[in-house]
Scaffold this motif. Structure first.
Motif, short mmCIF file in Angstrom:
data_model
loop_
_atom_site.label_atom_id
_atom_site.label_comp_id
_atom_site.label_asym_id
_atom_site.label_seq_id
_atom_site.Cartn_x
_atom_site.Cartn_y
_atom_site.Cartn_z
N VAL A 79 69.48 78.37 66.93
CA VAL A 79 70.29 78.37 65.71
C VAL A 79 71.69 77.90 66.03
O VAL A 79 72.34 78.43 66.93
CB VAL A 79 70.35 79.76 65.05
N GLN A 80 72.17 76.90 65.29
CA GLN A 80 73.55 76.45 65.36
C GLN A 80 74.19 76.73 64.01
O GLN A 80 73.73 76.21 62.99
CB GLN A 80 73.64 74.97 65.69
N SER A 81 75.25 77.53 63.98
CA SER A 81 75.89 77.91 62.73
C SER A 81 77.39 77.96 62.93
O SER A 81 77.89 78.15 64.05
CB SER A 81 75.37 79.28 62.27
N VAL A 82 78.13 77.80 61.83
CA VAL A 82 79.60 77.90 61.89
C VAL A 82 80.04 79.29 61.46
O VAL A 82 80.60 80.05 62.24
CB VAL A 82 80.27 76.81 61.03
N SER A 83 79.77 79.64 60.20
CA SER A 83 80.22 80.94 59.71
C SER A 83 79.11 81.83 59.18
O SER A 83 79.36 82.96 58.79
CB SER A 83 81.27 80.75 58.61
N GLY A 84 77.90 81.34 59.15
CA GLY A 84 76.79 82.15 58.66
C GLY A 84 76.34 83.17 59.67
O GLY A 84 76.39 82.94 60.89
N ASP A 85 75.91 84.33 59.20
CA ASP A 85 75.35 85.36 60.07
C ASP A 85 73.90 85.02 60.40
O ASP A 85 73.18 84.44 59.59
CB ASP A 85 75.39 86.74 59.40
#
Length: 254
Positions: A151-157
């Motif tokens: 998983v690559q995410s910026v601000s998501g949990d």
């Protein structure tokens, strides 16, 4: 409300690429796939549904076509977008590309690949193989993955239940939580998000994790093994990662 039905024995991959709206996919018994579309007629005219070999595709055409980059955020048309409801056989794989459509999945899938900007992903059931997710602000909630989780995410949990393979999580400010790992390598990178990793009963832990200003804690003894036994002979989770200000907590899964 257009409806499409196809005879789709496994192997099968369903591809859904819409800018906005909602995606609801459920796996069922049998070898039939049913796709139902809802939305403004002008929007539905831009959607193509086709069955080719072992793939069923639901994709937008022309200017509404969804690409692969996070610039998708500008491709939202209409306040509600398009609703896609699909029923596909147990054991099918799913590929999703969207800007802001929430994706709700239930059942038993083989593999899952999701590229989203702000749409949330919720999976109730099991993905038997690998799960890959790229998101900007959409939350990810996954019950079980039998293979690897990336998983690559910026601000998501990101919240995952049990994962059978390796784990690779990258986030800036979103919290990262994995409920249970049995073995394999778990890698994480975060700036301000908190990280929680559960280690299954009977598994050991080899950890090299750090935080610049956050707290680190572990309920699981590090590199421990029963007397007379080597760690390499028993299930071991290798945890590697770093965070700037987020806390890192390792706990024993129930």
């Amino acid at each position: 409300m257009p409806e499409h039905s196809f005879h789709t024995p496994l192997p099968l991959t369903l591809e859904v690429a819409i800018p906005s709206g909602g995606i609801d996919v459920e796996t069922t018994d049998g070898e039939e796939s049913t796709i139902v579309l809802e939305g403004d007629e002008r929007l539905l005219e831009q959607v193509e549904v086709r069955h080719e070999g072992d793939r069923v595709a639901v994709v937008t055409r022309g200017k509404a076509k969804v690409g692969f980059s996070f610039s998708l955020g500008s491709l939202v048309f209409g306040s509600d977008g398009i609703a896609v409801r699909a029923r596909i056989p147990h054991g099918a794989s799913l590929e999703v590309k969207t800007a802001s459509a929430d994706t709700d999945l239930s059942g038993r899938f083989l593999g899952l690949d999701v590229n989203t900007v702000s749409g949330a992903l919720r999976v109730r059931g099991e993905v038997a193989d690998d799960v890959k997710v790229k998101a900007v602000s959409g939350d990810v909630d996954l019950e079980r993955a039998g293979g690897d989780l990336s998983v690559q995410s910026v601000s998501g949990d990101v919240r995952a239940g049990s994962v059978g393979g390796d784990v690779d999580l990258k986030s800036v400010s979103g919290d990262l939580h994995v409920g249970a790992l049995v073995s394999g390598e778990a890698r994480f990178t975060s700036v301000s998000g908190d990280v929680e990793v559960g280690i299954a009963q009977g598994s050991f832990l080899d950890v090299d994790a750090g935080s610049t200003s956050g707290d680190l804690s572990s309920e699981v003894p590090l590199a421990s093994a029963p007397a007379g036994e080597g760690v390499g002979e028993d299930p071991t989770v290798v945890l590697r990662g770093k965070t700037i200000s987020g806390d890192v907590r390792v706990f024993r899964a129930a």
